[in-house]
Design a protein around this motif. Structure first.
Motif, PDB file in Angstrom:
ATOM      1  N   PRO A 119      31.497  34.870  34.439  1.00  0.00           N
ATOM      2  CA  PRO A 119      31.425  36.192  35.079  1.00  0.00           C
ATOM      3  C   PRO A 119      31.559  36.124  36.590  1.00  0.00           C
ATOM      4  O   PRO A 119      31.995  37.093  37.224  1.00  0.00           O
ATOM      5  N   ASP A 120      31.196  34.991  37.180  1.00  0.00           N
ATOM      6  CA  ASP A 120      31.306  34.868  38.640  1.00  0.00           C
ATOM      7  C   ASP A 120      32.749  34.858  39.124  1.00  0.00           C
ATOM      8  O   ASP A 120      33.000  35.030  40.324  1.00  0.00           O
ATOM      9  N   ILE A 121      33.694  34.672  38.206  1.00  0.00           N
ATOM     10  CA  ILE A 121      35.090  34.575  38.626  1.00  0.00           C
ATOM     11  C   ILE A 121      35.986  35.622  37.978  1.00  0.00           C
ATOM     12  O   ILE A 121      37.148  35.771  38.352  1.00  0.00           O
ATOM     13  N   THR A 122      35.455  36.378  37.041  1.00  0.00           N
ATOM     14  CA  THR A 122      36.285  37.359  36.347  1.00  0.00           C
ATOM     15  C   THR A 122      36.208  38.750  36.959  1.00  0.00           C
ATOM     16  O   THR A 122      37.098  39.568  36.753  1.00  0.00           O
ATOM     17  N   ALA A 123      35.165  39.045  37.726  1.00  0.00           N
ATOM     18  CA  ALA A 123      35.017  40.360  38.367  1.00  0.00           C
ATOM     19  C   ALA A 123      35.038  40.188  39.879  1.00  0.00           C
ATOM     20  O   ALA A 123      34.378  39.296  40.419  1.00  0.00           O
ATOM     21  N   ASN A 124      35.781  41.084  40.551  1.00  0.00           N
ATOM     22  CA  ASN A 124      35.964  40.902  41.984  1.00  0.00           C
ATOM     23  C   ASN A 124      34.660  40.993  42.757  1.00  0.00           C
ATOM     24  O   ASN A 124      34.379  40.191  43.636  1.00  0.00           O
ATOM     25  N   ASN A 125      33.838  42.020  42.469  1.00  0.00           N
ATOM     26  CA  ASN A 125      32.604  42.171  43.239  1.00  0.00           C
ATOM     27  C   ASN A 125      31.672  40.989  43.011  1.00  0.00           C
ATOM     28  O   ASN A 125      30.963  40.544  43.912  1.00  0.00           O
TER      29      ASN A 125
END
Length: 444
Positions: A204-210
Protein backbone atom coordinates in the motif's frame (compact mmCIF):
# COMPACT_ATOMS: atom_id res chain seq x y z
CA UNK A 1 0.97 70.06 -28.53
CA UNK A 2 -0.02 72.05 -31.66
CA UNK A 3 0.64 70.97 -35.24
CA UNK A 4 3.59 73.34 -35.56
CA UNK A 5 5.43 71.57 -32.74
CA UNK A 6 4.81 68.09 -34.12
CA UNK A 7 5.80 69.18 -37.62
CA UNK A 8 9.05 70.61 -36.34
CA UNK A 9 9.85 67.48 -34.28
CA UNK A 10 9.49 65.09 -37.20
CA UNK A 11 11.15 67.44 -39.68
CA UNK A 12 14.22 67.81 -37.49
CA UNK A 13 14.36 64.14 -36.64
CA UNK A 14 14.53 63.25 -40.32
CA UNK A 15 16.90 65.99 -41.35
CA UNK A 16 19.39 65.87 -38.48
CA UNK A 17 18.48 66.72 -34.91
CA UNK A 18 19.94 69.89 -33.47
CA UNK A 19 21.62 68.88 -30.24
CA UNK A 20 22.80 71.20 -27.50
CA UNK A 21 25.14 69.43 -25.06
CA UNK A 22 25.22 69.53 -22.12
CA UNK A 23 21.84 71.22 -21.95
CA UNK A 24 18.49 71.42 -20.31
CA UNK A 25 16.79 74.52 -21.57
CA UNK A 26 15.37 76.89 -18.99
CA UNK A 27 13.58 80.04 -20.08
CA UNK A 28 14.74 83.28 -18.52
CA UNK A 29 11.52 83.78 -16.57
CA UNK A 30 12.29 80.75 -14.36
CA UNK A 31 16.09 80.93 -14.40
CA UNK A 32 16.22 81.57 -10.66
CA UNK A 33 14.30 78.36 -9.77
CA UNK A 34 15.78 75.22 -8.21
CA UNK A 35 17.85 73.30 -10.78
CA UNK A 36 19.38 70.48 -8.72
CA UNK A 37 19.96 67.28 -10.66
CA UNK A 38 20.65 68.65 -14.12
CA UNK A 39 22.47 71.42 -15.97
CA UNK A 40 21.30 73.57 -18.85
CA UNK A 41 22.16 76.38 -21.24
CA UNK A 42 19.76 79.02 -22.50
CA UNK A 43 19.29 78.57 -26.21
CA UNK A 44 17.85 81.20 -28.54
CA UNK A 45 16.44 80.25 -31.92
CA UNK A 46 15.27 83.29 -33.84
CA UNK A 47 14.06 81.26 -36.79
CA UNK A 48 11.75 78.78 -35.06
CA UNK A 49 9.20 78.84 -32.27
CA UNK A 50 10.08 75.34 -31.04
CA UNK A 51 13.40 73.79 -30.00
CA UNK A 52 14.06 70.05 -30.01
CA UNK A 53 16.83 69.49 -27.48
CA UNK A 54 18.86 66.65 -26.01
CA UNK A 55 20.38 66.53 -22.53
CA UNK A 56 22.46 63.79 -20.96
CA UNK A 57 23.10 65.39 -17.56
CA UNK A 58 20.30 64.01 -15.39
CA UNK A 59 21.66 62.71 -12.10
CA UNK A 60 21.31 58.95 -11.60
CA UNK A 61 21.93 57.04 -8.35
CA UNK A 62 22.72 53.34 -8.63
CA UNK A 63 23.43 50.70 -6.02
CA UNK A 64 23.66 46.96 -5.55
CA UNK A 65 20.92 45.57 -3.32
CA UNK A 66 20.60 42.16 -1.70
CA UNK A 67 17.16 40.57 -1.94
CA UNK A 68 16.19 38.23 0.87
CA UNK A 69 14.46 35.67 -1.32
CA UNK A 70 13.95 34.94 -5.02
CA UNK A 71 11.27 32.52 -6.34
CA UNK A 72 12.85 29.51 -8.08
CA UNK A 73 10.02 26.96 -8.16
CA UNK A 74 7.96 25.95 -11.17
CA UNK A 75 10.61 26.89 -13.74
CA UNK A 76 11.06 23.28 -14.93
CA UNK A 77 14.85 23.58 -14.62
CA UNK A 78 17.03 21.64 -12.21
CA UNK A 79 20.34 23.27 -11.28
CA UNK A 80 23.04 21.51 -9.29
CA UNK A 81 26.71 22.12 -8.54
CA UNK A 82 29.13 24.79 -7.36
CA UNK A 83 30.50 27.83 -9.15
CA UNK A 84 33.36 30.03 -7.88
CA UNK A 85 33.20 33.56 -9.28
CA UNK A 86 35.86 36.18 -8.42
CA UNK A 87 33.29 39.01 -8.51
CA UNK A 88 30.17 37.38 -7.07
CA UNK A 89 31.68 34.69 -4.84
CA UNK A 90 30.81 31.02 -4.50
CA UNK A 91 27.32 29.86 -5.46
CA UNK A 92 26.27 26.40 -4.27
CA UNK A 93 23.04 25.20 -5.87
CA UNK A 94 20.90 22.13 -5.23
CA UNK A 95 17.45 21.06 -6.33
CA UNK A 96 14.50 19.42 -4.57
CA UNK A 97 11.57 17.61 -6.17
CA UNK A 98 8.89 14.98 -5.57
CA UNK A 99 8.51 11.70 -7.45
CA UNK A 100 5.27 9.82 -8.06
CA UNK A 101 4.47 6.18 -7.60
CA UNK A 102 4.72 4.25 -10.91
CA UNK A 103 1.85 2.99 -13.00
CA UNK A 104 0.39 -0.32 -11.90
CA UNK A 105 2.66 -3.24 -12.73
CA UNK A 106 2.36 -7.01 -12.27
CA UNK A 107 5.64 -8.61 -11.29
CA UNK A 108 5.57 -12.39 -10.78
CA UNK A 109 6.65 -13.46 -7.32
CA UNK A 110 8.59 -16.41 -8.71
CA UNK A 111 11.25 -15.98 -11.37
CA UNK A 112 11.69 -12.21 -11.03
CA UNK A 113 14.64 -10.35 -9.53
CA UNK A 114 15.90 -6.80 -9.04
CA UNK A 115 18.80 -5.61 -11.24
CA UNK A 116 19.60 -1.91 -10.67
CA UNK A 117 18.16 1.57 -10.24
CA UNK A 118 19.26 4.89 -11.77
CA UNK A 119 18.20 8.53 -11.87
CA UNK A 120 17.97 9.70 -15.47
CA UNK A 121 18.46 13.43 -16.06
CA UNK A 122 18.38 15.31 -19.36
CA UNK A 123 20.81 18.28 -19.77
CA UNK A 124 19.05 21.42 -20.97
CA UNK A 125 22.18 22.88 -22.60
CA UNK A 126 23.17 25.19 -19.76
CA UNK A 127 26.35 25.05 -17.71
CA UNK A 128 28.11 27.70 -15.61
CA UNK A 129 31.75 26.74 -15.41
CA UNK A 130 34.19 24.55 -17.30
CA UNK A 131 32.37 21.82 -19.23
CA UNK A 132 35.62 20.05 -20.14
CA UNK A 133 36.35 18.79 -16.62
CA UNK A 134 34.48 16.02 -14.75
CA UNK A 135 31.40 17.10 -12.82
CA UNK A 136 30.41 15.64 -9.46
CA UNK A 137 26.74 15.12 -8.52
CA UNK A 138 25.03 13.38 -5.60
CA UNK A 139 21.45 12.38 -4.81
CA UNK A 140 19.89 12.43 -1.34
CA UNK A 141 16.55 11.23 -0.09
CA UNK A 142 14.34 14.02 1.28
CA UNK A 143 12.92 13.34 4.76
CA UNK A 144 10.46 16.25 5.16
CA UNK A 145 7.44 17.13 3.06
CA UNK A 146 8.21 19.47 0.16
CA UNK A 147 5.54 22.17 0.27
CA UNK A 148 5.07 25.92 0.11
CA UNK A 149 4.62 27.94 3.26
CA UNK A 150 1.08 28.95 4.19
CA UNK A 151 -0.27 31.73 1.95
CA UNK A 152 2.74 31.48 -0.38
CA UNK A 153 2.69 30.28 -3.99
CA UNK A 154 6.40 29.70 -4.50
CA UNK A 155 9.48 28.07 -3.07
CA UNK A 156 12.54 30.27 -2.98
CA UNK A 157 16.29 30.26 -3.37
CA UNK A 158 16.57 30.13 0.43
CA UNK A 159 13.96 27.39 0.98
CA UNK A 160 15.25 24.13 2.46
CA UNK A 161 14.04 20.67 3.44
CA UNK A 162 15.79 18.00 5.49
CA UNK A 163 17.48 15.03 3.83
CA UNK A 164 19.26 11.87 4.86
CA UNK A 165 22.93 12.39 5.69
CA UNK A 166 24.22 9.76 3.25
CA UNK A 167 23.78 10.04 -0.53
CA UNK A 168 21.76 7.34 -2.29
CA UNK A 169 23.13 8.08 -5.75
CA UNK A 170 26.07 9.70 -7.49
CA UNK A 171 27.67 10.66 -10.80
CA UNK A 172 31.19 11.70 -11.73
CA UNK A 173 32.12 12.45 -15.31
CA UNK A 174 32.13 15.01 -18.08
CA UNK A 175 28.75 16.52 -18.97
CA UNK A 176 28.57 17.83 -22.53
CA UNK A 177 25.53 20.10 -22.28
CA UNK A 178 25.23 20.64 -26.01
CA UNK A 179 25.41 16.99 -27.05
CA UNK A 180 24.57 14.67 -24.13
CA UNK A 181 20.95 13.54 -24.24
CA UNK A 182 20.97 12.00 -20.77
CA UNK A 183 23.09 11.81 -17.63
CA UNK A 184 22.65 8.68 -15.51
CA UNK A 185 23.23 8.63 -11.76
CA UNK A 186 23.51 5.16 -10.21
CA UNK A 187 21.24 4.76 -7.20
CA UNK A 188 21.47 2.69 -4.03
CA UNK A 189 20.89 -1.02 -4.66
CA UNK A 190 19.59 -1.38 -1.12
CA UNK A 191 16.85 1.16 -1.82
CA UNK A 192 16.22 -0.28 -5.28
CA UNK A 193 15.75 -3.79 -3.91
CA UNK A 194 13.36 -2.45 -1.26
CA UNK A 195 11.24 -0.65 -3.85
CA UNK A 196 11.27 -3.70 -6.11
CA UNK A 197 9.92 -5.88 -3.29
CA UNK A 198 7.18 -3.34 -2.58
CA UNK A 199 6.18 -3.24 -6.26
CA UNK A 200 6.15 -7.00 -6.57
CA UNK A 201 4.10 -7.42 -3.37
CA UNK A 202 1.81 -4.45 -4.18
CA UNK A 203 2.54 -2.72 -0.89
CA UNK A 204 0.00 0.00 0.00
CA UNK A 205 2.92 2.38 0.54
CA UNK A 206 3.63 2.30 -3.19
CA UNK A 207 0.25 1.80 -4.82
CA UNK A 208 -1.45 5.04 -3.68
CA UNK A 209 0.04 8.45 -4.37
CA UNK A 210 -0.83 10.10 -1.05
CA UNK A 211 0.55 7.07 0.83
CA UNK A 212 3.66 6.90 -1.35
CA UNK A 213 4.51 10.55 -0.68
CA UNK A 214 4.45 9.82 3.02
CA UNK A 215 6.84 6.94 2.48
CA UNK A 216 9.08 8.62 -0.14
CA UNK A 217 8.96 12.40 0.17
CA UNK A 218 11.31 13.28 -2.66
CA UNK A 219 14.85 13.60 -3.95
CA UNK A 220 17.56 16.23 -3.59
CA UNK A 221 20.28 16.59 -6.27
CA UNK A 222 23.39 18.58 -5.36
CA UNK A 223 27.02 18.96 -6.32
CA UNK A 224 29.48 16.54 -4.77
CA UNK A 225 32.72 17.45 -2.97
CA UNK A 226 34.59 17.93 -6.26
CA UNK A 227 31.93 19.97 -8.01
CA UNK A 228 33.36 22.89 -10.01
CA UNK A 229 30.43 23.91 -12.21
CA UNK A 230 26.67 24.33 -12.11
CA UNK A 231 24.80 22.18 -14.64
CA UNK A 232 21.23 22.63 -15.84
CA UNK A 233 18.73 19.85 -16.51
CA UNK A 234 15.13 19.71 -17.67
CA UNK A 235 12.72 19.13 -14.78
CA UNK A 236 9.48 17.65 -16.12
CA UNK A 237 7.69 14.35 -15.61
CA UNK A 238 9.09 13.09 -18.92
CA UNK A 239 12.69 14.24 -18.46
CA UNK A 240 13.47 13.54 -14.79
CA UNK A 241 12.91 9.88 -13.93
CA UNK A 242 14.10 7.36 -11.36
CA UNK A 243 14.13 4.04 -13.24
CA UNK A 244 14.18 0.61 -11.61
CA UNK A 245 15.37 -2.31 -13.73
CA UNK A 246 14.44 -5.93 -13.06
CA UNK A 247 14.24 -9.17 -15.01
CA UNK A 248 11.78 -12.00 -15.30
CA UNK A 249 12.92 -15.56 -16.02
CA UNK A 250 10.41 -16.93 -18.51
CA UNK A 251 11.20 -19.07 -21.57
CA UNK A 252 13.84 -16.43 -22.14
CA UNK A 253 15.00 -13.87 -19.61
CA UNK A 254 13.25 -10.52 -20.16
CA UNK A 255 14.67 -7.26 -18.84
CA UNK A 256 12.00 -4.76 -17.78
CA UNK A 257 11.83 -1.47 -15.92
CA UNK A 258 9.51 0.72 -13.86
CA UNK A 259 9.66 4.53 -13.86
CA UNK A 260 9.16 6.81 -10.86
CA UNK A 261 8.60 10.17 -12.58
CA UNK A 262 9.02 13.63 -11.17
CA UNK A 263 5.68 15.14 -10.20
CA UNK A 264 4.31 18.49 -8.97
CA UNK A 265 6.53 20.76 -11.07
CA UNK A 266 5.32 23.73 -9.02
CA UNK A 267 7.17 22.23 -6.02
CA UNK A 268 10.44 21.56 -7.81
CA UNK A 269 12.85 24.36 -6.92
CA UNK A 270 16.52 25.29 -6.69
CA UNK A 271 18.13 26.33 -3.43
CA UNK A 272 21.05 28.76 -3.73
CA UNK A 273 23.66 29.54 -1.10
CA UNK A 274 25.91 32.50 -1.98
CA UNK A 275 29.18 33.25 -0.20
CA UNK A 276 30.55 36.71 -1.10
CA UNK A 277 33.73 36.40 0.95
CA UNK A 278 36.69 38.11 -0.71
CA UNK A 279 34.59 39.87 -3.36
CA UNK A 280 33.32 43.45 -3.80
CA UNK A 281 29.96 42.19 -2.45
CA UNK A 282 31.42 40.93 0.84
CA UNK A 283 29.86 43.83 2.84
CA UNK A 284 26.38 42.56 1.83
CA UNK A 285 25.88 40.58 5.02
CA UNK A 286 23.70 40.76 8.09
CA UNK A 287 21.75 44.01 8.19
CA UNK A 288 23.67 45.50 5.25
CA UNK A 289 21.29 45.17 2.30
CA UNK A 290 22.68 47.69 -0.19
CA UNK A 291 25.98 49.07 -1.47
CA UNK A 292 26.36 52.33 -3.37
CA UNK A 293 28.19 52.13 -6.68
CA UNK A 294 30.82 54.47 -5.27
CA UNK A 295 31.74 51.84 -2.66
CA UNK A 296 32.21 49.12 -5.29
CA UNK A 297 34.48 50.88 -7.74
CA UNK A 298 31.74 52.78 -9.63
CA UNK A 299 30.17 49.44 -10.55
CA UNK A 300 26.92 47.67 -9.73
CA UNK A 301 26.24 43.94 -9.68
CA UNK A 302 23.28 41.88 -10.89
CA UNK A 303 22.77 38.14 -10.37
CA UNK A 304 19.14 37.53 -9.35
CA UNK A 305 19.34 33.84 -8.45
CA UNK A 306 21.89 34.68 -5.72
CA UNK A 307 19.87 37.72 -4.63
CA UNK A 308 22.13 40.46 -6.04
CA UNK A 309 20.29 43.15 -7.99
CA UNK A 310 20.90 46.66 -9.32
CA UNK A 311 18.61 49.49 -8.24
CA UNK A 312 18.50 52.71 -10.28
CA UNK A 313 16.97 55.98 -9.08
CA UNK A 314 16.64 59.29 -10.91
CA UNK A 315 16.01 61.56 -7.94
CA UNK A 316 15.44 64.89 -9.66
CA UNK A 317 12.81 63.97 -12.23
CA UNK A 318 10.31 66.35 -10.61
CA UNK A 319 12.70 69.26 -11.14
CA UNK A 320 12.03 68.98 -14.85
CA UNK A 321 8.97 71.16 -14.18
CA UNK A 322 11.34 74.12 -14.13
CA UNK A 323 12.11 73.63 -17.79
CA UNK A 324 9.30 76.00 -18.75
CA UNK A 325 5.56 76.23 -19.11
CA UNK A 326 5.52 74.77 -22.64
CA UNK A 327 7.81 71.80 -22.12
CA UNK A 328 7.18 68.24 -23.29
CA UNK A 329 9.31 65.10 -22.94
CA UNK A 330 9.52 63.22 -26.22
CA UNK A 331 11.92 60.33 -25.56
CA UNK A 332 14.18 59.20 -22.75
CA UNK A 333 16.75 56.44 -23.25
CA UNK A 334 19.02 54.84 -20.68
CA UNK A 335 22.14 52.97 -21.79
CA UNK A 336 24.05 50.58 -19.53
CA UNK A 337 27.45 49.18 -20.44
CA UNK A 338 28.92 45.92 -19.08
CA UNK A 339 32.27 46.58 -17.45
CA UNK A 340 35.08 45.36 -19.69
CA UNK A 341 36.88 42.30 -18.34
CA UNK A 342 33.96 41.09 -16.20
CA UNK A 343 32.44 38.69 -18.72
CA UNK A 344 35.38 36.95 -20.38
CA UNK A 345 34.42 33.56 -18.87
CA UNK A 346 30.72 34.16 -18.30
CA UNK A 347 28.01 34.90 -20.83
CA UNK A 348 26.15 38.19 -20.71
CA UNK A 349 22.37 37.94 -20.30
CA UNK A 350 20.83 38.22 -23.78
CA UNK A 351 18.06 40.47 -22.49
CA UNK A 352 17.60 42.62 -19.40
CA UNK A 353 14.41 44.01 -17.89
CA UNK A 354 13.73 47.18 -15.94
CA UNK A 355 11.11 46.71 -13.25
CA UNK A 356 9.49 49.36 -11.12
CA UNK A 357 10.15 48.82 -7.40
CA UNK A 358 9.07 50.51 -4.19
CA UNK A 359 11.31 51.62 -1.34
CA UNK A 360 11.53 48.01 -0.09
CA UNK A 361 12.72 46.82 -3.53
CA UNK A 362 9.49 44.91 -4.08
CA UNK A 363 8.68 44.70 -7.79
CA UNK A 364 5.39 46.39 -8.65
CA UNK A 365 5.55 46.25 -12.45
CA UNK A 366 7.78 45.35 -15.40
CA UNK A 367 8.47 48.52 -17.34
CA UNK A 368 10.60 47.70 -20.39
CA UNK A 369 13.24 45.37 -21.85
CA UNK A 370 16.65 46.02 -23.34
CA UNK A 371 18.35 43.67 -25.77
CA UNK A 372 22.08 43.07 -25.61
CA UNK A 373 23.96 44.88 -28.40
CA UNK A 374 27.48 43.50 -28.89
CA UNK A 375 30.35 45.57 -30.26
CA UNK A 376 32.12 42.73 -32.06
CA UNK A 377 34.94 44.95 -33.31
CA UNK A 378 36.22 46.77 -30.22
CA UNK A 379 33.81 45.63 -27.46
CA UNK A 380 33.74 49.18 -26.11
CA UNK A 381 30.15 49.87 -27.09
CA UNK A 382 28.57 46.61 -25.95
CA UNK A 383 25.42 47.77 -24.14
CA UNK A 384 21.79 47.48 -23.19
CA UNK A 385 19.50 50.40 -24.13
CA UNK A 386 16.09 50.99 -22.55
CA UNK A 387 13.27 53.32 -23.49
CA UNK A 388 12.18 54.83 -20.15
CA UNK A 389 10.02 57.63 -21.55
CA UNK A 390 6.80 56.48 -19.87
CA UNK A 391 8.57 56.04 -16.54
CA UNK A 392 10.11 59.53 -16.50
CA UNK A 393 6.84 61.11 -17.67
CA UNK A 394 4.86 59.41 -14.93
CA UNK A 395 7.40 60.10 -12.18
CA UNK A 396 7.10 63.85 -12.77
CA UNK A 397 3.66 63.91 -11.20
CA UNK A 398 3.36 61.00 -8.75
CA UNK A 399 3.41 61.51 -5.01
CA UNK A 400 6.42 60.49 -2.94
CA UNK A 401 4.43 57.53 -1.62
CA UNK A 402 3.77 56.26 -5.14
CA UNK A 403 7.21 57.05 -6.51
CA UNK A 404 9.15 54.09 -7.86
CA UNK A 405 12.76 53.21 -8.54
CA UNK A 406 14.03 50.83 -11.21
CA UNK A 407 15.40 47.33 -10.71
CA UNK A 408 17.67 45.82 -13.37
CA UNK A 409 17.22 42.10 -13.88
CA UNK A 410 17.46 39.44 -16.61
CA UNK A 411 14.21 38.06 -18.00
CA UNK A 412 12.02 36.18 -15.52
CA UNK A 413 13.07 32.79 -16.91
CA UNK A 414 16.81 33.51 -16.90
CA UNK A 415 16.58 35.01 -13.40
CA UNK A 416 15.34 31.72 -11.95
CA UNK A 417 17.19 29.22 -14.11
CA UNK A 418 20.73 30.51 -14.69
CA UNK A 419 23.72 32.03 -12.92
CA UNK A 420 23.89 34.75 -15.56
CA UNK A 421 25.28 37.93 -14.09
CA UNK A 422 26.08 41.46 -15.12
CA UNK A 423 28.45 44.15 -13.88
CA UNK A 424 27.71 47.64 -15.21
CA UNK A 425 29.23 51.08 -14.66
CA UNK A 426 27.62 54.12 -13.06
CA UNK A 427 27.74 57.72 -14.31
CA UNK A 428 31.27 58.17 -12.93
CA UNK A 429 32.71 55.01 -14.47
CA UNK A 430 35.24 56.35 -16.96
CA UNK A 431 35.16 53.45 -19.43
CA UNK A 432 31.67 51.99 -19.09
CA UNK A 433 29.51 54.96 -18.22
CA UNK A 434 25.77 54.84 -17.61
CA UNK A 435 24.02 57.41 -19.78
CA UNK A 436 20.56 58.89 -19.91
CA UNK A 437 19.51 60.82 -23.01
CA UNK A 438 16.43 62.99 -22.65
CA UNK A 439 14.90 64.48 -25.79
CA UNK A 440 12.33 67.22 -25.26
CA UNK A 441 10.45 69.97 -27.00
CA UNK A 442 10.27 73.53 -25.71
CA UNK A 443 7.78 75.87 -27.35
CA UNK A 444 8.71 79.50 -26.90
Amino acid sequence: MNNTMYHLFFRRSAGGIRRYLPALLLVAAVSSCQKTGFTYNNVVDNNQNTDYILTDTLTVNVKTVQQDSVPTSGAEVLLAGKRVDPLFGTATIQSYFQIAQPAAVDIPVNGSAYDSMVLIMRPNGYIAGDSTIPQDLQVYRVTSTIQTAKNFYYLYNNSSFSTESTPIGSFSGIIRPGTDKTVTLHMSDQLGAQLFGMLRDKSPDITANNTFLEFFKGLNVRGGPNSKAVSGFSATDSSLVMRLYYHVNEIITTVKYVDFKMQASNLQFNQVVADHTGTPLAPLAGNVKELSSASTGNRVFTQPITGSATRIDIPYIKNLVYMGQFFKIMKVYMTLKPVLGTYTDSRLPPRMALCEVNKLNDVTDTLTYGQLTVDKLYDKNTNYTFDITSYVTKEQTVSDVNSRGLLLTPSATDSRTTLDRLVTGDQKNTQNQLKIQLYYLLYK
